[in-house]
Write a protein that holds these residues in place. Structure first.
Motif, mmCIF file in Angstrom:
data_model
loop_
_atom_site.group_PDB
_atom_site.id
_atom_site.type_symbol
_atom_site.label_atom_id
_atom_site.label_comp_id
_atom_site.label_asym_id
_atom_site.label_seq_id
_atom_site.Cartn_x
_atom_site.Cartn_y
_atom_site.Cartn_z
ATOM 1 N N ALA A 1 -10.715 -16.508 65.793
ATOM 2 C CA ALA A 1 -9.811 -17.655 65.819
ATOM 3 C C ALA A 1 -10.422 -18.819 66.583
ATOM 4 N N MET A 2 -11.178 -18.523 67.638
ATOM 5 C CA MET A 2 -11.850 -19.598 68.381
ATOM 6 C C MET A 2 -12.924 -20.251 67.524
ATOM 7 N N SER A 3 -13.583 -19.447 66.694
ATOM 8 C CA SER A 3 -14.570 -20.005 65.769
ATOM 9 C C SER A 3 -13.902 -20.971 64.794
ATOM 10 N N THR A 4 -12.728 -20.607 64.299
ATOM 11 C CA THR A 4 -12.028 -21.483 63.354
ATOM 12 C C THR A 4 -11.595 -22.769 64.037
ATOM 13 N N ILE A 5 -11.193 -22.678 65.308
ATOM 14 C CA ILE A 5 -10.795 -23.883 66.052
ATOM 15 C C ILE A 5 -11.979 -24.836 66.176
ATOM 16 N N LEU A 6 -13.153 -24.286 66.530
ATOM 17 C CA LEU A 6 -14.354 -25.119 66.656
ATOM 18 C C LEU A 6 -14.655 -25.813 65.336
ATOM 19 N N SER A 7 -14.615 -25.071 64.228
ATOM 20 C CA SER A 7 -14.897 -25.668 62.919
ATOM 21 C C SER A 7 -13.860 -26.731 62.554
ATOM 22 N N GLU A 8 -12.587 -26.434 62.808
ATOM 23 C CA GLU A 8 -11.528 -27.387 62.448
ATOM 24 C C GLU A 8 -11.644 -28.689 63.234
ATOM 25 N N GLU A 9 -11.835 -28.587 64.532
ATOM 26 C CA GLU A 9 -11.834 -29.796 65.344
ATOM 27 C C GLU A 9 -13.074 -30.657 65.106
ATOM 28 N N LEU A 10 -14.231 -30.019 64.920
ATOM 29 C CA LEU A 10 -15.422 -30.782 64.549
ATOM 30 C C LEU A 10 -15.212 -31.444 63.192
ATOM 31 N N GLY A 11 -14.656 -30.693 62.241
ATOM 32 C CA GLY A 11 -14.427 -31.219 60.903
ATOM 33 C C GLY A 11 -13.422 -32.341 60.866
ATOM 34 N N ARG A 12 -12.491 -32.352 61.818
ATOM 35 C CA ARG A 12 -11.491 -33.415 61.847
ATOM 36 C C ARG A 12 -12.118 -34.753 62.233
ATOM 37 N N VAL A 13 -13.155 -34.697 63.059
ATOM 38 C CA VAL A 13 -13.884 -35.935 63.371
ATOM 39 C C VAL A 13 -14.650 -36.398 62.141
ATOM 40 N N GLY A 14 -15.347 -35.472 61.494
ATOM 41 C CA GLY A 14 -16.098 -35.813 60.292
ATOM 42 C C GLY A 14 -16.955 -34.647 59.850
ATOM 43 N N ALA A 15 -17.188 -34.560 58.549
ATOM 44 C CA ALA A 15 -17.974 -33.448 58.004
ATOM 45 C C ALA A 15 -19.413 -33.468 58.495
ATOM 46 N N GLY A 16 -19.895 -34.630 58.918
ATOM 47 C CA GLY A 16 -21.256 -34.736 59.436
ATOM 48 C C GLY A 16 -21.466 -34.018 60.756
ATOM 49 N N LEU A 17 -20.377 -33.500 61.352
ATOM 50 C CA LEU A 17 -20.483 -32.735 62.594
ATOM 51 C C LEU A 17 -20.535 -31.236 62.330
ATOM 52 N N ALA A 18 -20.894 -30.843 61.121
ATOM 53 C CA ALA A 18 -20.863 -29.427 60.749
ATOM 54 C C ALA A 18 -21.924 -28.592 61.458
ATOM 55 N N GLY A 19 -22.972 -29.214 61.963
ATOM 56 C CA GLY A 19 -24.091 -28.478 62.531
ATOM 57 C C GLY A 19 -23.732 -27.506 63.640
ATOM 58 N N PRO A 20 -23.038 -27.957 64.695
ATOM 59 C CA PRO A 20 -22.681 -27.026 65.773
ATOM 60 C C PRO A 20 -21.793 -25.880 65.311
ATOM 61 N N GLY A 21 -20.930 -26.133 64.340
ATOM 62 C CA GLY A 21 -20.093 -25.064 63.812
ATOM 63 C C GLY A 21 -20.903 -24.056 63.017
ATOM 64 N N THR A 22 -21.849 -24.550 62.225
ATOM 65 C CA THR A 22 -22.725 -23.657 61.463
ATOM 66 C C THR A 22 -23.554 -22.795 62.408
ATOM 67 N N HIS A 23 -24.103 -23.415 63.420
ATOM 68 C CA HIS A 23 -24.874 -22.708 64.453
ATOM 69 C C HIS A 23 -24.030 -21.624 65.116
ATOM 70 N N SER A 24 -22.838 -21.998 65.554
ATOM 71 C CA SER A 24 -21.997 -21.103 66.356
ATOM 72 C C SER A 24 -21.345 -19.998 65.549
ATOM 73 N N ASN A 25 -20.869 -20.352 64.360
ATOM 74 C CA ASN A 25 -19.964 -19.462 63.636
ATOM 75 C C ASN A 25 -20.597 -18.729 62.462
ATOM 76 N N ILE A 26 -21.773 -19.182 62.034
ATOM 77 C CA ILE A 26 -22.417 -18.564 60.874
ATOM 78 C C ILE A 26 -23.761 -17.944 61.239
ATOM 79 N N ILE A 27 -24.591 -18.656 61.997
ATOM 80 C CA ILE A 27 -25.956 -18.191 62.250
ATOM 81 C C ILE A 27 -26.036 -17.265 63.461
ATOM 82 N N VAL A 28 -25.494 -17.695 64.588
ATOM 83 C CA VAL A 28 -25.558 -16.870 65.795
ATOM 84 C C VAL A 28 -24.925 -15.483 65.588
ATOM 85 N N PRO A 29 -23.851 -15.341 64.787
ATOM 86 C CA PRO A 29 -23.323 -13.991 64.536
ATOM 87 C C PRO A 29 -24.339 -13.005 63.946
ATOM 88 N N TYR A 30 -25.350 -13.493 63.221
ATOM 89 C CA TYR A 30 -26.412 -12.588 62.761
ATOM 90 C C TYR A 30 -27.141 -11.971 63.954
#
Length: 392
Positions: free
Chosen positions: A79-108
């Motif tokens: 749920a915290m991962s979804t919050i990070l993605s939502e709030e970054l996305g609310r500013v703009g889609a160009g802020l997707a990088g930190p969410g991708t790093h945190s929620n998609i790549i680091v979990p590997y």
């Protein structure tokens, strides 16, 4: 007049929120209002989010919220991962990088990394000192991941990597790349030859190509990566050799939920921007929101947006409960991103000529959303998965 609505009230409570989630969201929202919103248009013009912003995110405890305290994280849940993605996305889609790093790549790394790999990399991922990328897509290979051409051939205690990757999110900033490659190019079936290998920036033979000039998501750095006889120790293998395809598939459910969330947030923001605009803009002596065509169009949009929110929230709960919801996630990914792309044109139309002006946020939303039905598995692939799971 510049249309800059960003943090309009959304549904303030999610079915999976605890008091801790609300505190995390409110703290992140205040941080972004101060550290991102005033600078975001400049980042879009620069076509890059500065590394200093990554460091600030890390210093304030917002990066990689699921990483355990042992490695410097807060040990949060999805749920915290979804919050990070939502709030970054609310500013703009160009802020997707930190969410991708945190929620998609680091979990590997969290799931498949050795203790040595976790100790070496995770603290830096949390602090923002290490930016990660995952390199799957190639110039000739998108959805057909099993047939990638990049090879990693063992030579003693090293793998020698050769190949090229493209459309790599965080490619320019990346310090650590999870590279999908063929350790057994002759494997039959082909997917059994795929492995994941960690490659650090600065490794001899590893270079970053040009920053790609995209239609939208301008602040999000996306690039090509080139591997020419790149030698990395066998200890850089992530998990087991030949299991890379399985590892990638295991994380796709989560990645596609996050892709759907991105589309949902964009749709909610477009609806809010347009409602605000039609209440203020007058034509023929009254606000254009008073015309029946406008009312009907926005009633339809609002209904679709609400359906998307209800669906995605239910899937987040089920995902957190450990359910296998591949079919439903595939449905959400295609339907929500398709809905968001579709309503972007309607919302721009309701802004009239101003909707085509870059100083209005709806113009950015219109170009940013176009890629959502393509990444994280094209919507056509989502329909293939759904059909297969229906027994067709």
């Amino acid at each position: 007049m510049t249309n800059t609505a960003v943090f309009q009230p959304q549904s303030t409570q999610r079915p999976y929120f605890t008091e801790e989630h609300v505190m995390f969201r409110d703290s992140l929202r205040k941080f972004l209002e101060k550290e991102a919103v005033p600078y975001f248009e400049q980042w879009e013009a620069d076509k890059l989010v500065p590394r200093s912003f990554w460091i600030k995110l890390g210093e304030n405890g917002f990066l990689c919220p699921t990483v355990s305290e042992e490695y410097g994280g807060v040990g949060g849940d999805f749920a915290m991962s979804t919050i990070l993605s939502e709030e970054l996305g609310r500013v703009g889609a160009g802020l997707a990088g930190p969410g991708t790093h945190s929620n998609i790549i680091v979990p590997y790394l969290e799931t498949y990394g050795t203790e040595e790999q976790k100790q070496k990399y995770l603290p830096g991922c949390v602090s923002g000192d290490i930016v990660t990328a995952v390199a799957m897509t190639e110039p000739g290979t998108g959805s057909d991941l099993a047939n990638i051409k990049t090879t990693a051939i063992k030579d003693g205690d090293y793998y020698v990597i050769n190949g090229q990757k493209t459309f790599i999110t965080n490619g320019i900033h990346s310090d650590l790349v999870v590279v999908a490659c063929k350790t057994d190019p002759k494997a039959n079936p082909p997917h059994k030859g795929v492995s994941l290998i960690l490659v650090e920036a600065g490794t001899l033979g590893f270079s970053k190509g040009k920053k790609l000039n995209k239609v939208g998501m301008h602040a999000q750095d996306t690039s090509e990566l080139i591997f020419e006889d790149v030698r990395v120790p066998v200890s850089n293998l992530l998990g087991e050799e030949g299991q890379g395809f399985k590892y990638l598939m295991s994380k796709l459910q989560q990645e596609r939920i996050l892709a759907a969330i991105g589309g949902q947030v964009a749709a909610e923001d477009m609806l809010e921007l347009t409602l605000q605009y039609v209440k203020e803009r007058e034509a023929f002596g009254k606000p254009i929101g008073k015309f029946q065509n406008t009312q009907f169009k926005l009633a339809e949009i609002a209904t679709q947006v609400q359906l998307g929110r209800t669906f995605i929230d239910s899937l987040i709960v089920r995902h957190q409960n450990g359910e296998n919801i591949v079919t439903e996630v595939s449905m959400a990914k295609w339907w929500i991103t398709d809905m968001a792309r579709r309503i972007s044109a309607d919302c721009m139309q309701l802004h009239g000529g101003y909707g085509y002006m870059e100083e209005y946020k709806i113009a950015r939303r219109y170009r940013d959303i176009a890629v959502s039905p393509i990444f994280a598995g094209t919507n056509e692939i989502m329909k293939v998965i759904i059909a297969k799971n229906l027994g067709l």
